[in-house]
Design a protein around this motif. Structure first.
Motif: not given
Length: 144
Positions: A68, A106, A124, A126
């Motif tokens: 990630a 991602l 982020i 994921a």
């Protein structure tokens, strides 16, 4: 809008980083186990994984986290510009016994910019099998 590379201009909150899709294969799990010293059989033995209630072999959490983090390091171009990186593990990444592996999708956006400190927070996401596998995944990067 795509976030500019951090060396070219100051990104804005909400700017998206280029997406990234990676595969995690059983072969990678073996290599990661050797490098990390984490030989827990849930990462390589289907019988053990199923016996403890998992659907099958799962990826190491730290390997998932590292994959990630690639969305951020690819964007900044220099991994030494990552000031901090944190995640919470929310779901396992189940790795099938095939040549394709588990697909990890991602995405990331600029969540905050601190012009005084010269940093940006990158949020982020994921996903594996359409479900988020990391919670509160974020990195702080130096902009220049």
């Amino acid at each position: 809008m795509t976030a500019p590379a951090p060396s070219s201009a100051t990104p804005a909150v909400g700017d998206a980083l280029p997406g990234l899709t990676v595969s995690i294969t059983r072969a990678q799990l073996v290599r990661y186990a050797g490098a990390s010293g984490d030989f827990n059989p849930i990462h390589w033995n289907s019988r053990t994984a199923v016996a403890v209630g998992l659907p099958d072999v799962i990826a190491h959490g730290m390997l998932t986290m590292a994959q990630a983090g690639r969305i951020v390091t690819d964007w900044v171009g220099d991994p030494t510009r990552v000031v901090s990186f944190e995640v919470r593990f929310t779901r396992p990444v189940v790795v099938p016994d095939d040549d394709t592996g588990a697909r990890l999708d991602l995405t990331a956006v600029v969540g905050a910019v601190d012009t005084g400190a010269g940093t940006a927070r990158i949020d982020i996401t994921a996903k594996f099998d359409g479900q988020t596998v990391l919670g509160k995944a974020r990195a702080v990067v130096r902009l220049s």
